[in-house]
Design a protein around this motif. Structure first.
Motif, mmCIF file in Angstrom:
data_model
loop_
_atom_site.group_PDB
_atom_site.id
_atom_site.type_symbol
_atom_site.label_atom_id
_atom_site.label_comp_id
_atom_site.label_asym_id
_atom_site.label_seq_id
_atom_site.Cartn_x
_atom_site.Cartn_y
_atom_site.Cartn_z
ATOM 1 N N THR A 1 0.785 -1.151 -0.275
ATOM 2 C CA THR A 1 -0.442 -0.322 0.030
ATOM 3 C C THR A 1 0.681 1.488 -0.137
ATOM 4 N N PRO A 2 0.466 2.201 -0.254
ATOM 5 C CA PRO A 2 1.345 3.444 -0.387
ATOM 6 C C PRO A 2 1.769 3.988 0.585
ATOM 7 N N GLU A 3 0.768 3.399 1.701
ATOM 8 C CA GLU A 3 0.992 4.023 3.075
ATOM 9 C C GLU A 3 2.247 2.745 3.908
ATOM 10 N N ASN A 4 2.048 1.807 3.913
ATOM 11 C CA ASN A 4 3.354 1.021 3.864
ATOM 12 C C ASN A 4 3.992 -0.113 2.250
ATOM 13 N N PRO A 5 3.928 0.724 1.688
ATOM 14 C CA PRO A 5 5.146 0.331 0.434
ATOM 15 C C PRO A 5 6.007 -0.922 0.749
ATOM 16 N N ASN A 6 5.281 -2.642 -0.220
ATOM 17 C CA ASN A 6 6.222 -3.675 -0.135
ATOM 18 C C ASN A 6 6.366 -3.997 -1.573
ATOM 19 N N PRO A 7 6.830 -4.132 -2.236
ATOM 20 C CA PRO A 7 6.855 -4.328 -3.522
ATOM 21 C C PRO A 7 7.144 -5.258 -3.450
ATOM 22 N N ILE A 8 7.162 -6.484 -4.700
ATOM 23 C CA ILE A 8 7.287 -8.021 -4.247
ATOM 24 C C ILE A 8 8.056 -8.730 -5.440
ATOM 25 N N GLU A 9 8.995 -9.227 -5.717
ATOM 26 C CA GLU A 9 9.423 -10.000 -7.357
ATOM 27 C C GLU A 9 9.661 -11.342 -7.028
ATOM 28 N N PHE A 10 9.535 -12.703 -7.963
ATOM 29 C CA PHE A 10 9.254 -14.013 -7.883
ATOM 30 C C PHE A 10 9.775 -14.370 -8.610
ATOM 31 N N ILE A 11 10.088 -15.920 -9.465
ATOM 32 C CA ILE A 11 10.178 -16.500 -9.880
ATOM 33 C C ILE A 11 8.486 -17.422 -10.518
ATOM 34 N N PHE A 12 8.318 -17.205 -11.635
ATOM 35 C CA PHE A 12 6.943 -17.932 -11.228
ATOM 36 C C PHE A 12 6.780 -19.420 -12.801
ATOM 37 N N THR A 13 7.011 -20.202 -12.475
ATOM 38 C CA THR A 13 6.789 -21.471 -13.540
ATOM 39 C C THR A 13 5.732 -21.589 -13.795
ATOM 40 N N PRO A 14 4.752 -20.994 -15.020
ATOM 41 C CA PRO A 14 3.085 -21.358 -14.878
ATOM 42 C C PRO A 14 2.653 -23.168 -14.899
ATOM 43 N N GLN A 15 1.939 -23.503 -14.785
ATOM 44 C CA GLN A 15 1.315 -24.840 -14.612
ATOM 45 C C GLN A 15 0.038 -24.646 -15.634
ATOM 46 N N SER A 16 -0.833 -22.993 -15.791
ATOM 47 C CA SER A 16 -1.748 -22.430 -16.983
ATOM 48 C C SER A 16 -0.996 -21.287 -17.053
ATOM 49 N N SER A 17 -1.559 -21.755 -19.003
ATOM 50 C CA SER A 17 -0.880 -20.208 -19.455
ATOM 51 C C SER A 17 -1.249 -18.792 -20.064
ATOM 52 N N GLN A 18 -2.948 -20.096 -19.482
ATOM 53 C CA GLN A 18 -4.485 -19.135 -19.970
ATOM 54 C C GLN A 18 -4.555 -18.266 -19.181
ATOM 55 N N PHE A 19 -4.861 -17.153 -19.784
ATOM 56 C CA PHE A 19 -5.515 -15.943 -17.988
ATOM 57 C C PHE A 19 -6.014 -14.865 -19.307
ATOM 58 N N GLU A 20 -7.669 -14.528 -18.645
ATOM 59 C CA GLU A 20 -8.302 -13.560 -19.392
ATOM 60 C C GLU A 20 -9.075 -12.985 -17.661
ATOM 61 N N PHE A 21 -8.924 -11.395 -18.694
ATOM 62 C CA PHE A 21 -9.115 -10.346 -17.570
ATOM 63 C C PHE A 21 -10.095 -9.627 -18.362
ATOM 64 N N ASP A 22 -10.705 -8.697 -17.111
ATOM 65 C CA ASP A 22 -11.902 -8.065 -17.747
ATOM 66 C C ASP A 22 -11.233 -6.428 -17.208
ATOM 67 N N LEU A 23 -11.054 -6.022 -18.014
ATOM 68 C CA LEU A 23 -10.622 -4.695 -18.303
ATOM 69 C C LEU A 23 -11.887 -4.046 -17.660
ATOM 70 N N THR A 24 -11.916 -2.281 -16.724
ATOM 71 C CA THR A 24 -12.394 -1.891 -16.259
ATOM 72 C C THR A 24 -11.516 -0.357 -15.994
ATOM 73 N N PRO A 25 -12.688 0.775 -16.237
ATOM 74 C CA PRO A 25 -11.729 1.619 -16.263
ATOM 75 C C PRO A 25 -11.247 2.209 -14.753
ATOM 76 N N PRO A 26 -10.631 2.406 -15.478
ATOM 77 C CA PRO A 26 -9.193 2.545 -15.779
ATOM 78 C C PRO A 26 -7.570 1.584 -16.370
ATOM 79 N N THR A 27 -7.593 1.143 -17.594
ATOM 80 C CA THR A 27 -6.946 0.315 -17.528
ATOM 81 C C THR A 27 -5.342 0.429 -17.816
ATOM 82 N N THR A 28 -4.106 0.569 -18.080
ATOM 83 C CA THR A 28 -3.213 0.739 -18.610
ATOM 84 C C THR A 28 -1.890 0.062 -19.107
ATOM 85 N N LEU A 29 -2.040 -0.219 -19.947
ATOM 86 C CA LEU A 29 -0.813 -1.610 -20.572
ATOM 87 C C LEU A 29 0.478 -1.299 -20.734
ATOM 88 N N TYR A 30 1.497 -1.246 -20.738
ATOM 89 C CA TYR A 30 2.324 -1.325 -21.938
ATOM 90 C C TYR A 30 2.782 -2.731 -22.074
#
Length: 432
Positions: A244-273
Motif C-alpha cells: 500500500t502507499p502507506e506500507n510499501p512492500n513490492p515483491i518479485e519472484f520467479i514463476f513457472t506456470p502450470q496453466s498458461s492462459q489468462f483472461e482479464f476483464d478490463l475496467t476503467p482505467p486500465t493501462t498496458l505497456y
C-alpha cells in the motif's frame, strides 16, 4: 352502270387573298394585339428574371454554402486517442502479438497463479503451488517477463476486444524501447481517469453510480517458461502480504506456470505497456486492427504542470497528407489538424511504423464542412473549405459555371432594368 364522279371544287385563290388582306387591315391598336404584346413582353421579362436569379443563386451557393464533404488522410503520429463509436460488442482491437519481451498491466484485478514459485525474499512462497493475487487499485502493477531474456519469449497477447463507447487514450509507440502503450477508459468520461495520478481520486470516481463496469477483455498466453513477476499495489492472502502507499512492500519472484492462459476483464482505467518483439511492416500491420468506427479523434498530448491553467496541448503529428474535394494538404511535424463536425469517423488501418519517422501510421476518413492545419489551432496557415457544388462537380467545372453565370448575370441585369423602365414610361404615357 358507271357512276359519274362529282367534279372537284376548285379553290378560289382570289377570294382567299381578299380575306387575308382584310386581316392585315385590322387596326394595330385593337385589344387582341395589346394583350398579345403585353404577354410577350411579360414572358420575356419573367424568363430573364428567372435566369438571373438562378445565376445569382449559383454564385452565392459557391461562395457561402459549404455543405458536408468527405475527406481522407494518412498520418504518422506519436500518439492518437479516440472513442470506439461502433455498435459491435467485443470488437477486436489488438490481435496476436507474439514473443513479447515484457508486459505490464495497471488495473484493478484478481488472478490466480498456479505452478512453481521461487523467491529469495520470502521462503514461504517457495512452498506454495497456488496463490491468489489481488491488485487493489487502478494503479496496481503486474509485470511479466521471461526470467532468461536470451531465450525466445513465449508470452503472447492473444487479443484485446473492446465494447462500444470505450476510449483508447494516448495510444503510443515508443521506438526507443519498442513499447506500445495505451489506457482504456469510458468514452466521454468527465473524470478522465486515464489522466489522473491520484489513486484515491480514481477509486472515488469508480465508485460513482455512472461508472463503466466493463470495457472489454484481454486474453494472455504466457507459455510454460519461467517468468519474472513484479507486483505493486497488491495483496496475497496466502502470504499475508500486501503493498500500500502507506506500507510499501513490492515483491518479485520467479514463476513457472502450470496453466498458461489468462483472461482479464478490463475496467476503467486500465493501462498496458507492451515491449514488442522486433518490428517488421508485415507483422506489425496485423497487430492493431483497423475498420474501427470512431469519434473524438485526437492527435495531441497534454503537457501538464499540475496547474490546469498552465496545461498545453501539443500536436503529435509527425507527417501526413489529407485530401478533400480534389484538394490536398501536407502536414509538417507538430502541426494541428482541425476538422468540424462530425470529423474523423473511421480508422481504416493502423500499424506500428519502425522506419523514420517512427510512430503509428494511421489511415482514416470522415466528413466535415472543411479542414484546417497550423502550428497553433488559433492561427491557421492553410485550409480546404469547398463549396456545396464540389460534391457534384469538379473544380474546373465549378469555375466554368461561375464564370458563365457571372457573364449571364452581367448581361441580363441592365437589359431587365431597361425593360422595366420602358414599361413604367409606357404606363405613365397611357395613364390619363
Amino acid at each position: 352502270m358507271v357512276r359519274r364522279q362529282k367534279p372537284r371544287r376548285k379553290i378560289d385563290f382570289t377570294k382567299l387573298k381578299q380575306q387575308l388582306n382584310k386581316i392585315k387591315k385590322f387596326p394595330k391598336n385593337n385589344q387582341f394585339q395589346k394583350i398579345k404584346d403585353y404577354l410577350t413582353q411579360k414572358t420575356t421579362f419573367i424568363l430573364g428574371l428567372v435566369i438571373l436569379l438562378i445565376c445569382i443563386s449559383l454564385i452565392f451557393t459557391s461562395l457561402f454554402w459549404r455543405g458536408i464533404h468527405v475527406f481522407e488522410g494518412n498520418f504518422t503520429t506519436e500518439k492518437i486517442s479516440f472513442i470506439y463509436a461502433g455498435n459491435q460488442d467485443n470488437k477486436l482491437f489488438l490481435n496476436s502479438i507474439r514473443e513479447i519481451k515484457k508486459i505490464e498491466l495497471q488495473s484493478q484485478q484478481t488472478l490466480t497463479l498456479k505452478g512453481k514459485f521461487s523467491s529469495t525474499s520470502d521462503a514461504k512462497l517457495n512452498q506454495l503451488q497456488q496463490i491468489t493475487v489481488k491488485l487493489t487499485n487502478a494503479k496496481s502493477k503486474l509485470l511479466l517477463e521471461p526470467s532468461e531474456p536470451k531465450k525466445p519469449s513465449e508470452i503472447e497477447l492473444t487479443e484485446i476486444r473492446i465494447q462500444p463507447n470505450t476510449e483508447i487514450n494516448q495510444l503510443t509507440y515508443n521506438s526507443y524501447g519498442d513499447i506500445l502503450s495505451f489506457c482504456l477508459d469510458k468514452g466521454n468520461n468527465p473524470e478522465k481517469l486515464c489522466l489522473q495520478t491520484d489513486t484515491n481520486s480514481i477509486d472515488a470516481a469508480k465508485s460513482s453510480p455512472t461508472k463503466a463496469t466493463k470495457l472489454g477483455k484481454l486474453n494472455l498466453e504466457i507459455g510454460s517458461q519461467p517468468l519474472k513477476v513484479n507486483l505493486e499495489g497488491y495483496s496475497i492472502a496466502e502470504l499475508g502480504k500486501k503493498d500500500t502507499p502507506e506500507n510499501p512492500n513490492p515483491i518479485e519472484f520467479i514463476f513457472t506456470p502450470q496453466s498458461s492462459q489468462f483472461e482479464f476483464d478490463l475496467t476503467p482505467p486500465t493501462t498496458l505497456y507492451i515491449n514488442l518483439p522486433k518490428v517488421t511492416p508485415e507483422v506489425s500491420s496485423q497487430w492493431l486492427r483497423g475498420n474501427l468506427a470512431v469519434e473524438n479523434v485526437r492527435f495531441t498530448r497534454s503537457d501538464r504542470t499540475g496547474n490546469v491553467e498552465d496545461d498545453l496541448e501539443i500536436s503529435t503529428i509527425l507527417e501526413g497528407k489529407v485530401r478533400m474535394a480534389e484538394q490536398e494538404l501536407e502536414l509538417k511535424p507538430n502541426q494541428f489538424f482541425i476538422t468540424g463536425k462530425p470529423g474523423i469517423e473511421l480508422l481504416a488501418k493502423m500499424r506500428v511504423r519502425s522506419q523514420a519517422p517512427q510512430g503509428l501510421q494511421v489511415r482514416f476518413s470522415g466528413r466535415s464542412e472543411g479542414i484546417e492545419i497550423g502550428l497553433d489551432p488559433n492561427f491557421i496557415v492553410d485550409s480546404i473549405r469547398p463549396s456545396f457544388l464540389a460534391k457534384y462537380l469538379t473544380k474546373d467545372a465549378i469555375s466554368a459555371l461561375i464564370s458563365f453565370c457571372g457573364g449571364v448575370a452581367g448581361a441580363l441585369l441592365p437589359l431587365l432594368l431597361a425593360a422595366k423602365s420602358d414599361e413604367e414610361d409606357s404606363n405613365n404615357a397611357n395613364s390619363p
